[in-house]
Design an enzyme around this catalytic site. Structure first.
Site, PDB file in Angstrom:
ATOM      1  N   SER A  68      -6.193 -18.686   1.663  1.00 25.50           N
ATOM      2  CA  SER A  68      -6.282 -18.737   3.126  1.00 25.50           C
ATOM      3  C   SER A  68      -7.501 -19.573   3.537  1.00 25.50           C
ATOM      4  O   SER A  68      -8.419 -19.775   2.723  1.00 25.50           O
ATOM      5  CB  SER A  68      -6.429 -17.321   3.678  1.00 25.50           C
ATOM      6  OG  SER A  68      -7.723 -16.836   3.342  1.00 25.50           O
ATOM      7  N   ASP A 100      -2.409 -20.895   2.545  1.00 25.14           N
ATOM      8  CA  ASP A 100      -1.802 -19.800   3.296  1.00 25.14           C
ATOM      9  C   ASP A 100      -2.337 -19.833   4.743  1.00 25.14           C
ATOM     10  O   ASP A 100      -3.558 -19.891   4.952  1.00 25.14           O
ATOM     11  CB  ASP A 100      -2.218 -18.488   2.607  1.00 25.14           C
ATOM     12  CG  ASP A 100      -1.497 -17.276   3.134  1.00 25.14           C
ATOM     13  OD1 ASP A 100      -0.349 -17.414   3.602  1.00 25.14           O
ATOM     14  OD2 ASP A 100      -2.081 -16.166   3.053  1.00 25.14           O
ATOM     15  N   HIS A 101      -1.458 -19.823   5.712  1.00 27.42           N
ATOM     16  CA  HIS A 101      -1.857 -19.802   7.132  1.00 27.42           C
ATOM     17  C   HIS A 101      -2.820 -20.928   7.538  1.00 27.42           C
ATOM     18  O   HIS A 101      -3.867 -20.656   8.151  1.00 27.42           O
ATOM     19  CB  HIS A 101      -2.474 -18.448   7.513  1.00 27.42           C
ATOM     20  CG  HIS A 101      -1.504 -17.311   7.438  1.00 27.42           C
ATOM     21  ND1 HIS A 101      -0.527 -17.103   8.383  1.00 27.42           N
ATOM     22  CD2 HIS A 101      -1.330 -16.343   6.508  1.00 27.42           C
ATOM     23  CE1 HIS A 101       0.194 -16.050   8.041  1.00 27.42           C
ATOM     24  NE2 HIS A 101      -0.264 -15.564   6.911  1.00 27.42           N
ATOM     25  N   HIS A 198       0.651  -7.987   8.565  1.00 27.57           N
ATOM     26  CA  HIS A 198      -0.419  -8.104   7.575  1.00 27.57           C
ATOM     27  C   HIS A 198      -1.271  -6.831   7.507  1.00 27.57           C
ATOM     28  O   HIS A 198      -1.323  -6.066   8.460  1.00 27.57           O
ATOM     29  CB  HIS A 198      -1.324  -9.285   7.922  1.00 27.57           C
ATOM     30  CG  HIS A 198      -0.646 -10.616   7.748  1.00 27.57           C
ATOM     31  ND1 HIS A 198      -0.232 -11.381   8.799  1.00 27.57           N
ATOM     32  CD2 HIS A 198      -0.280 -11.286   6.631  1.00 27.57           C
ATOM     33  CE1 HIS A 198       0.341 -12.480   8.342  1.00 27.57           C
ATOM     34  NE2 HIS A 198       0.340 -12.454   7.032  1.00 27.57           N
ATOM     35  N   HIS A 229       5.986 -12.711   4.845  1.00 30.23           N
ATOM     36  CA  HIS A 229       4.541 -12.411   4.894  1.00 30.23           C
ATOM     37  C   HIS A 229       4.350 -10.908   5.092  1.00 30.23           C
ATOM     38  O   HIS A 229       5.293 -10.192   5.439  1.00 30.23           O
ATOM     39  CB  HIS A 229       3.889 -13.158   6.064  1.00 30.23           C
ATOM     40  CG  HIS A 229       3.641 -14.605   5.765  1.00 30.23           C
ATOM     41  ND1 HIS A 229       2.379 -15.116   5.594  1.00 30.23           N
ATOM     42  CD2 HIS A 229       4.501 -15.640   5.578  1.00 30.23           C
ATOM     43  CE1 HIS A 229       2.473 -16.394   5.328  1.00 30.23           C
ATOM     44  NE2 HIS A 229       3.746 -16.753   5.318  1.00 30.23           N
ATOM     45  N   GLY A 230       3.125 -10.459   4.899  1.00 26.00           N
ATOM     46  CA  GLY A 230       2.817  -9.048   5.151  1.00 26.00           C
ATOM     47  C   GLY A 230       3.658  -8.125   4.286  1.00 26.00           C
ATOM     48  O   GLY A 230       4.151  -7.103   4.754  1.00 26.00           O
ATOM     49  N   SER A 232       2.892  -6.531   1.277  1.00 25.59           N
ATOM     50  CA  SER A 232       2.299  -5.571   0.333  1.00 25.59           C
ATOM     51  C   SER A 232       2.947  -4.212   0.517  1.00 25.59           C
ATOM     52  O   SER A 232       3.322  -3.830   1.631  1.00 25.59           O
ATOM     53  CB  SER A 232       0.785  -5.442   0.576  1.00 25.59           C
ATOM     54  OG  SER A 232       0.089  -6.478  -0.073  1.00 25.59           O
ATOM     55  N   ASN A 272       4.761 -12.597  -0.040  1.00 22.90           N
ATOM     56  CA  ASN A 272       3.298 -12.727   0.013  1.00 22.90           C
ATOM     57  C   ASN A 272       2.581 -11.397  -0.198  1.00 22.90           C
ATOM     58  O   ASN A 272       2.899 -10.407   0.481  1.00 22.90           O
ATOM     59  CB  ASN A 272       2.879 -13.261   1.384  1.00 22.90           C
ATOM     60  CG  ASN A 272       3.147 -14.743   1.531  1.00 22.90           C
ATOM     61  OD1 ASN A 272       3.823 -15.345   0.708  1.00 22.90           O
ATOM     62  ND2 ASN A 272       2.608 -15.330   2.579  1.00 22.90           N
TER      63      ASN A 272
HETATM   64  P1  13P Z   1      -0.280  -8.362   3.000  1.00 27.80           P
HETATM   65  O1  13P Z   1      -1.415  -8.105   3.931  1.00 27.80           O
HETATM   66  O2  13P Z   1       0.851  -7.434   3.259  1.00 27.80           O
HETATM   67  O3  13P Z   1      -0.685  -8.372   1.572  1.00 27.80           O
HETATM   68  O4  13P Z   1       0.287  -9.837   3.337  1.00 27.80           O
HETATM   69  C1  13P Z   1      -0.335 -10.971   2.794  1.00 27.80           C
HETATM   70  C2  13P Z   1       0.164 -12.216   3.420  1.00 27.80           C
HETATM   71  O5  13P Z   1       1.152 -12.267   4.124  1.00 27.80           O
HETATM   72  C3  13P Z   1      -0.601 -13.445   3.125  1.00 27.80           C
HETATM   73  O6  13P Z   1      -0.118 -14.529   3.853  1.00 27.80           O
HETATM   74  O1  G3H Z   2      -2.309 -13.344   5.718  1.00 26.02           O
HETATM   75  C1  G3H Z   2      -3.504 -13.221   5.568  1.00 26.02           C
HETATM   76  C2  G3H Z   2      -4.032 -13.093   4.187  1.00 26.02           C
HETATM   77  O2  G3H Z   2      -4.015 -11.763   3.775  1.00 26.02           O
HETATM   78  C3  G3H Z   2      -5.369 -13.734   4.083  1.00 26.02           C
HETATM   79  O3  G3H Z   2      -6.348 -12.949   4.668  1.00 26.02           O
HETATM   80  O4  G3H Z   2      -7.732 -14.549   6.028  1.00 26.02           O
HETATM   81  O5  G3H Z   2      -8.676 -12.375   5.204  1.00 26.02           O
HETATM   82  O6  G3H Z   2      -8.211 -14.243   3.603  1.00 26.02           O
HETATM   83  P1  G3H Z   2      -7.822 -13.557   4.897  1.00 26.02           P
HETATM   84 ZN    ZN Z   3       0.607 -14.067   5.796  1.00 31.13          ZN
END
Ligand code: 13P
Ligand code: G3H
Ligand code: ZN
Length: 327
Positions: A68, A100-101, A198, A229-230, A232, A272
């Site tokens: 990220s 990422d993002h 997330h 995404h999101g 976990s 992700n």
């Molecule tokens: P989590 O917060 O669910 O692990 O998602 C991570 C994510 O989407 C990173 O882009």
């Molecule tokens: O989607 C977000 C990821 O979990 C990255 O998070 O910006 O804190 O590194 P971060």
């Molecule tokens: Zn994400």
């Protein structure tokens, strides 16, 4: 094997660094044909990189390492590139390095120029037309350098990098818009909003994803890899382990394994994961600190943390994403 065209420090980002990373093209093609998902794991330090790549290598699975913008700020891009290079050098699996993002064109360009093989432009906070305009700008540049692009349509609840999105503002992806978005931007994969968010607090009640939206998107875009995404699962045992060792992470809830497995079987190509890795690392570090207060050698707590991350990644690859032996 690994060669450098880099001549001096000043030219670090101007010259192409050749690391045998792959784009996501081939792995996504296979995932769509064989109905499994590829894990995309967030990295920001050496232990995470080693644990993820060791697990994927052991399971003979392709893997995506993603970074990220705030991870880049933390670890520094040249350190990340060097550590990823070391991981690629010592493994036998296809590895993609993904932004990422990415929030703007400049960040995406920086990563393309640094040697990433995939970038995400997340312009989902803008209106449809502006999202298309920004995404197309990134696609044009990335494609000219052989790099693939993930974009996002719809808004996830929770925190997207530095953007706070409240539950009420979260918008599911419209499948008709998704079709038009792909035609007009030419992006390579699409992150859609079907109910995930997330972080560690994804659901207040039961976990539920809009598989009907996923099915409609896949019907209209059968050849476009879809990204979740999101995703976990906010592993309850790890949350407990954190809490039993002094943490205050109450009411955390993620996407259960069976739902993620269903997503992988029904058209999601990239899943992700960041939060679960954070929990794994924190749980083990807290346990060592709590049970062995005399320990102050970082290897004595970072080692167990690395082992825990590896076992989390192995479980996901083997039992949830079903990507083992697909390398
Ligand atoms: P989590 O917060 O669910 O692990 O998602 C991570 C994510 O989407 C990173 O882009
Ligand atoms: O989607 C977000 C990821 O979990 C990255 O998070 O910006 O804190 O590194 P971060
Ligand atoms: Zn994400």
């Amino acid at each position: 094997m690994i060669s450098y065209l880099r001549k001096n420090k000043a030219n670090y980002f101007k010259e192409v660094i050749i690391i045998p990373l792959v784009t996501t093209n081939e792995m996504f093609e296979k995932s769509m044909k064989e109905h499994f998902a590829i894990g995309a794991f967030n990295i920001n330090n050496m232990e995470l990189i080693q644990a993820i790549v060791d697990a994927a290598d052991e399971a003979k699975s392709p893997v995506i390492l993603q970074v990220s913008p705030s991870a880049i700020k933390y670890a520094r891009i040249n350190y990340l590139m060097k550590m990823v290079e070391a991981a690629v050098e010592t493994s036998d699996i296809p590895i993609a390095l993904h932004l990422d993002h990415g929030l703007d064109f400049e960040t995406c360009k920086m990563c393309v120029d640094a040697g990433f093989t995939s970038v995400m432009i997340d312009a989902s906070k803008y209106d449809f037309e502006e999202n298309i305009r920004i995404t197309k700008e990134v696609v044009d540049y990335a494609h000219s350098k052989g790099v693939v692009v993930e974009a996002e349509l719809g808004t996830l609840a929770g925190i997207e990098d530095e953007v706070n999105v409240s539950d009420d503002d979260a918008k599911y992806t419209d499948p008709n818009q998704a079709y038009e978005f792909i035609q007009r931007t030419g992006c390579d994969s699409l992150a859609i909003a079907i109910g995930t968010s997330h972080g560690a607090y994804k659901f207040k009640g039961d976990a539920k994803l809009r598989f009907d939206i996923l099915a409609e998107v896949k019907e209209k875009l059968p050849n476009t890899p879809i990204v979740l995404h999101g995703a976990s699962s906010v592993i309850p045992e790890l949350v407990d382990m954190c809490n039993n060792n002094g943490a205050d992470i109450m009411g955390a809830k993620g996407v259960p394994d069976d739902i993620l497995k269903q997503a992988g079987k029904n058209g999601v190509s990239k899943i992700n994961v960041d939060t679960d890795l954070r929990l794994a690392m924190t749980a083990q570090i807290r346990k060592v600190f709590n049970e062995e207060p005399s320990v102050f050698d970082p290897r004595k707590y970072l080692g167990p943390a690395r082992d825990e991350i590896k076992s989390v990644v192995l479980h996901k690859i083997n039992d949830v994403f079903c990507s083992s032996n697909k390398a």
